[in-house]
Design a protein around this motif. Structure first.
Motif, PDB file in Angstrom:
ATOM      1  N   PRO A  27     -38.231  73.565 -67.868  1.00  0.00           N
ATOM      2  CA  PRO A  27     -38.874  72.815 -66.790  1.00  0.00           C
ATOM      3  C   PRO A  27     -37.904  71.912 -66.039  1.00  0.00           C
ATOM      4  O   PRO A  27     -36.951  71.381 -66.609  1.00  0.00           O
ATOM      5  CB  PRO A  27     -39.925  71.965 -67.522  1.00  0.00           C
ATOM      6  CG  PRO A  27     -40.066  72.565 -68.864  1.00  0.00           C
ATOM      7  CD  PRO A  27     -38.763  73.218 -69.186  1.00  0.00           C
ATOM      8  N   ARG A 301     -47.550  70.680 -71.946  1.00  0.00           N
ATOM      9  CA  ARG A 301     -47.326  72.087 -72.277  1.00  0.00           C
ATOM     10  C   ARG A 301     -48.493  72.950 -71.788  1.00  0.00           C
ATOM     11  O   ARG A 301     -48.306  74.103 -71.385  1.00  0.00           O
ATOM     12  CB  ARG A 301     -47.130  72.247 -73.788  1.00  0.00           C
ATOM     13  CG  ARG A 301     -46.885  73.683 -74.254  1.00  0.00           C
ATOM     14  CD  ARG A 301     -45.587  74.243 -73.694  1.00  0.00           C
ATOM     15  NE  ARG A 301     -45.394  75.628 -74.064  1.00  0.00           N
ATOM     16  CZ  ARG A 301     -44.546  76.034 -75.025  1.00  0.00           C
ATOM     17  NH1 ARG A 301     -43.853  75.134 -75.708  1.00  0.00           N
ATOM     18  NH2 ARG A 301     -44.413  77.305 -75.279  1.00  0.00           N
ATOM     19  N   TRP A 304     -47.676  73.775 -68.329  1.00  0.00           N
ATOM     20  CA  TRP A 304     -46.598  74.761 -68.316  1.00  0.00           C
ATOM     21  C   TRP A 304     -47.174  76.166 -68.532  1.00  0.00           C
ATOM     22  O   TRP A 304     -46.822  77.112 -67.814  1.00  0.00           O
ATOM     23  CB  TRP A 304     -45.576  74.406 -69.398  1.00  0.00           C
ATOM     24  CG  TRP A 304     -44.562  75.472 -69.688  1.00  0.00           C
ATOM     25  CD1 TRP A 304     -44.633  76.423 -70.657  1.00  0.00           C
ATOM     26  CD2 TRP A 304     -43.321  75.685 -69.010  1.00  0.00           C
ATOM     27  NE1 TRP A 304     -43.510  77.222 -70.634  1.00  0.00           N
ATOM     28  CE2 TRP A 304     -42.698  76.792 -69.633  1.00  0.00           C
ATOM     29  CE3 TRP A 304     -42.686  75.045 -67.951  1.00  0.00           C
ATOM     30  CZ2 TRP A 304     -41.455  77.274 -69.219  1.00  0.00           C
ATOM     31  CZ3 TRP A 304     -41.443  75.531 -67.539  1.00  0.00           C
ATOM     32  CH2 TRP A 304     -40.850  76.628 -68.169  1.00  0.00           C
ATOM     33  N   ARG A 309     -43.913  74.668 -63.285  1.00  0.00           N
ATOM     34  CA  ARG A 309     -42.511  74.790 -63.646  1.00  0.00           C
ATOM     35  C   ARG A 309     -41.695  73.553 -63.279  1.00  0.00           C
ATOM     36  O   ARG A 309     -40.528  73.458 -63.639  1.00  0.00           O
ATOM     37  CB  ARG A 309     -41.902  76.043 -62.987  1.00  0.00           C
ATOM     38  CG  ARG A 309     -42.420  77.345 -63.596  1.00  0.00           C
ATOM     39  CD  ARG A 309     -42.061  77.434 -65.059  1.00  0.00           C
ATOM     40  NE  ARG A 309     -42.610  78.599 -65.738  1.00  0.00           N
ATOM     41  CZ  ARG A 309     -43.745  78.613 -66.416  1.00  0.00           C
ATOM     42  NH1 ARG A 309     -44.505  77.519 -66.465  1.00  0.00           N
ATOM     43  NH2 ARG A 309     -44.153  79.689 -67.047  1.00  0.00           N
TER      44      ARG A 309
END
Length: 356
Positions: A27, A301, A304, A309
């Motif tokens: 990331p 997360r 994500w 991103r």
């Protein structure tokens, strides 16, 4: 020498949205500068100090918010120029610039100047403003028709790009609400061949269409990862004629890091002071979370896995933003860097100690 030329920056601004922030990358993590906090406390030096500390800690970018009257802040152009002069590597983002409030030609000059003077480190996050009484008052104060803000945003972005791409063989001849441009070869222009990427802040069908049509990135703050996934799928599904991989999927989130009780109390103080609304209301619209570092990591997360991103983190502390930055750098970043292609070793090469 610019950071792009020297190879210092891992993901330079001009590559964001392509393979540089792709599905297999770690990331991109940025942080919002504490401009409201510094203004409120009468400590303007905190802004540059925080920017230096963010760079030393290994953050990818720093961001300046924008508000004229609703939430008193330092001017974002001035903030980023100040921080840019004190840093070398971090990218500089407006998050998010209320583009309709500003004359687009003057804004084009300010943004291109900032990009040049920072060595090509600019990301232009833009928004049109939520339909709230305080936002309407801002537009009225600036003499800008609030109901036309969507059109004005589209017009501003298109005009910026035309001006930044102008030259002897590409002069600009246009007329609009801002005035008349006749045979204009604009200066200054941004660094390099490509203009600064424009990331659109917004959530909902109109924002999805606008992002798919004209943005280089998407910078919303939906309160759940499921909503984020649905929005990102809508954008990629509407990007007719465009490669969706050229659009950076980003997230803006407000976090308070600490033990469950004190971090929740911190966030409950921060949000109403910053926004003028209680946390229980703001959290219905925005991504907000308090808790230990592991809780924050697990929560991010989820975004994500939903497609985000790039992460722009606002640290929800009125009194100790540098301490929150230290916790973010020391306890959250290393875990985030292990996502994607698993470049955990990269974290070992980063300087973790925040300049106190």
């Amino acid at each position: 020498m610019s950071p792009r030329a020297s190879g210092v920056v891992r993901r330079p601004a001009r590559e964001l949205g392509a393979g540089a922030v792709g599905r297999e990358e770690v990331p991109h993590v940025g942080v919002v500068l504490p401009t409201r906090e510094a203004l409120r406390a009468g400590t303007p030096a905190l802004v540059a100090r925080f920017g230096e500390a963010a760079e030393a800690a290994g953050l990818d970018s720093v961001w300046a918010g924008d508000s004229l009257l609703a939430r008193p802040l330092f001017d974002p152009f001035t903030v980023l120029a100040t921080v840019g002069a004190r840093t070398e590597r971090v990218l500089l983002g407006t998050g998010a610039l209320l583009a309709p409030l500003r004359h687009p030609v003057l804004a084009a000059q300010a943004l291109a100047s900032l990009d040049q003077l920072s060595g090509g480190r600019l990301i232009v996050g833009v928004g049109r403003g939520l339909d709230l009484p305080e936002t309407r008052r801002e537009f009225a104060a600036a003499g800008v028709p609030f109901e036309q803000r969507s059109r004005l945003l589209d017009e501003a972005v298109a005009l910026w790009r035309d001006l930044w791409a102008s030259g002897p063989d590409a002069v600009v001849d246009r007329a609009g609400h801002y005035g008349v441009l006749e045979h204009v070869e604009f200066q200054p222009r941004p660094v390099g061949q490509a203009p600064p990427p424009v990331w659109l802040a917004g959530f909902g069908p109109a924002a999805f269409r606008r992002t798919a049509r004209l943005a280089d990135g998407w910078l919303p703050y939906p309160p759940t990862a499921l909503q984020y996934r649905e929005g990102w799928e809508a954008i990629t599904g509407q990007a007719a004629g465009r490669d969706p991989d050229r659009i950076t999927p980003a997230l803006m989130a407000t976090v308070a890091i600490g033990d469950p009780v004190s971090s929740q109390e911190m966030l409950e103080r921060y949000v109403p002071t910053f926004y003028g609304y209680p946390l229980e209301i703001v959290s219905l619209l925005q991504a907000c979370r308090a808790g230990p570092a592991a809780t924050i990591v697990d929560w991010l997360r989820e975004y994500w896995e939903a497609g985000a991103r790039a992460f722009v983190i606002r640290l929800g502390s009125l009194d100790a933003p540098l301490r929150q930055l230290e916790l973010l750098a020391g306890e959250v970043l290393a875990e985030m860097w292990s996502w994607g292609d698993g470049e955990r070793a990269r974290s070992q090469d980063r300087q973790k100690e925040v300049v106190a």
